[in-house]
Design a protein around this motif. Sequence first.
Motif, PDB file in Angstrom:
ATOM      1  N   PRO A  98      12.998  44.547  24.879  1.00 41.19           N
ATOM      2  CA  PRO A  98      12.979  44.992  26.242  1.00 41.19           C
ATOM      3  C   PRO A  98      11.796  46.228  25.810  1.00 41.19           C
ATOM      4  CG  PRO A  98      15.237  44.613  26.220  1.00 41.19           C
ATOM      5  CD  PRO A  98      14.548  44.261  24.849  1.00 41.19           C
ATOM      6  N   GLU A 151      13.152  48.743  30.117  1.00 38.59           N
ATOM      7  CA  GLU A 151      12.846  47.536  31.057  1.00 38.59           C
ATOM      8  C   GLU A 151      14.060  46.691  31.315  1.00 38.59           C
ATOM      9  OE1 GLU A 151       9.387  44.326  30.693  1.00 38.59           O
ATOM     10  OE2 GLU A 151      10.628  44.687  28.792  1.00 38.59           O
ATOM     11  N   HIS A 152      14.213  46.063  32.484  1.00 37.52           N
ATOM     12  CA  HIS A 152      15.492  45.278  32.652  1.00 37.52           C
ATOM     13  C   HIS A 152      14.920  43.836  32.663  1.00 37.52           C
ATOM     14  CE1 HIS A 152      18.532  43.829  35.383  1.00 37.52           C
ATOM     15  NE2 HIS A 152      19.345  44.858  34.863  1.00 37.52           N
ATOM     16  N   PRO A 153      15.952  43.049  32.405  1.00 40.98           N
ATOM     17  CA  PRO A 153      15.539  41.661  32.463  1.00 40.98           C
ATOM     18  C   PRO A 153      14.814  41.017  33.711  1.00 40.98           C
ATOM     19  CG  PRO A 153      17.681  41.871  31.503  1.00 40.98           C
ATOM     20  CD  PRO A 153      17.336  43.225  32.131  1.00 40.98           C
ATOM     21  N   ASP A 154      15.022  41.705  34.882  1.00 41.04           N
ATOM     22  CA  ASP A 154      14.101  41.106  36.068  1.00 41.04           C
ATOM     23  C   ASP A 154      13.199  41.921  36.326  1.00 41.04           C
ATOM     24  OD1 ASP A 154      15.018  43.834  36.888  1.00 41.04           O
ATOM     25  OD2 ASP A 154      16.448  43.266  38.480  1.00 41.04           O
ATOM     26  N   ASN A 177      12.599  44.976  36.412  1.00 39.62           N
ATOM     27  CA  ASN A 177      12.903  46.389  36.853  1.00 39.62           C
ATOM     28  C   ASN A 177      13.111  47.375  35.834  1.00 39.62           C
ATOM     29  OD1 ASN A 177      13.328  48.530  38.833  1.00 39.62           O
ATOM     30  ND2 ASN A 177      14.529  47.291  39.870  1.00 39.62           N
ATOM     31  N   ASP A 232      15.286  50.653  34.286  1.00 35.52           N
ATOM     32  CA  ASP A 232      16.459  51.965  34.366  1.00 35.52           C
ATOM     33  C   ASP A 232      16.180  52.971  33.996  1.00 35.52           C
ATOM     34  OD1 ASP A 232      18.460  49.980  35.771  1.00 35.52           O
ATOM     35  OD2 ASP A 232      18.423  48.722  33.882  1.00 35.52           O
ATOM     36  N   SER A 277      17.605  55.643  31.828  1.00 37.75           N
ATOM     37  CA  SER A 277      18.601  55.880  30.836  1.00 37.75           C
ATOM     38  C   SER A 277      18.943  57.121  30.464  1.00 37.75           C
ATOM     39  CB  SER A 277      18.392  55.259  29.522  1.00 37.75           C
ATOM     40  OG  SER A 277      17.297  55.648  28.981  1.00 37.75           O
ATOM     41  N   ARG A 330      14.670  52.319  42.877  1.00 34.70           N
ATOM     42  CA  ARG A 330      15.771  52.375  41.549  1.00 34.70           C
ATOM     43  C   ARG A 330      15.488  53.716  40.878  1.00 34.70           C
ATOM     44  NH1 ARG A 330      17.382  47.646  37.217  1.00 34.70           N
ATOM     45  NH2 ARG A 330      17.987  46.836  39.095  1.00 34.70           N
TER      46      ARG A 330
END
Length: 294
Positions: free
Chosen positions: A12, A79-82, A84, A86, A88, A245
Amino acid sequence: MKIDNPFEPRRPRAYVVLDIESAVTDETGHKRYQAMERYVPGNDDQPSRRGYKRHEDPLTTPRWPFQTIVTAAAMVLVEHPDGNLDVSRFVTLSQPDHDERAVITGVLRVLADAPDGAELVSWAGMLHDVPLLTLGAMRHGLTLPKGWGWLGFGGNDPVRHLDFARTTTGGFKMKPVHMAEILASLDIPAKISVPAFAVARLIYAGKWDAVQEACEGDVISTALLLARWRQLHDPRANFAAVEDRILRHVIELRHGRGYLAALAARRAKRFAADFATAANDAATLAPWLDSEAA
């Protein structure tokens, strides 16, 4: 020679969005420069050398090497798997609780703790944040973290540094503009708390809460610009979803900040618009839903 395995899952992507605020406070260093140039102040208001206006003369008006980093904010996004992103971490380091050395040390720690291969994201970071950061690190005898040594060469690596002042102007081939101009054209909030010209005044006045809010606001705006930019390359990275988000995380992490009301209002307005669109689509495409519900 290392050969990448095409069947190995891609790591990611991660980003460190950085903004630094600074002001000329190093009078001692500037006096050393004046001594090196054998400068003797006169009683008139004339520049010390031909070709300079007084406010441009580095002997009378200190330039950027004598700026002190007073505030820094950094947001780490993964990076999120979808598709998007996040949030952190969202870190702010600032006077009066931190001197310049502590602010720079904190920024270097954020870079060191970021996921391997993380990319720096900034607005005009090559022209301001990176030079000030590296010069300040040298001044205080600090060492760049492993994997970030390229910052010491100007930070102009287009792979590791996404500088939106560069990318949005075609590598500065278009006339450079303010970040707020680009963001206004994209309907992204910018300068949420105060305009850019006011920050220096706030620093000299010691209004540190306001300085921190301004710095954080630039990081938030740059993160939202990153979200918009990513949709150029990944259709899964829907800008509206990513923005929501990011804003939700910011509201959770920065309780009490003055800019939160504006961000919360933006979220509510976008949600209402999306809800109205969805309701209209449902009425058009599936008019039987209301009758079944009744």
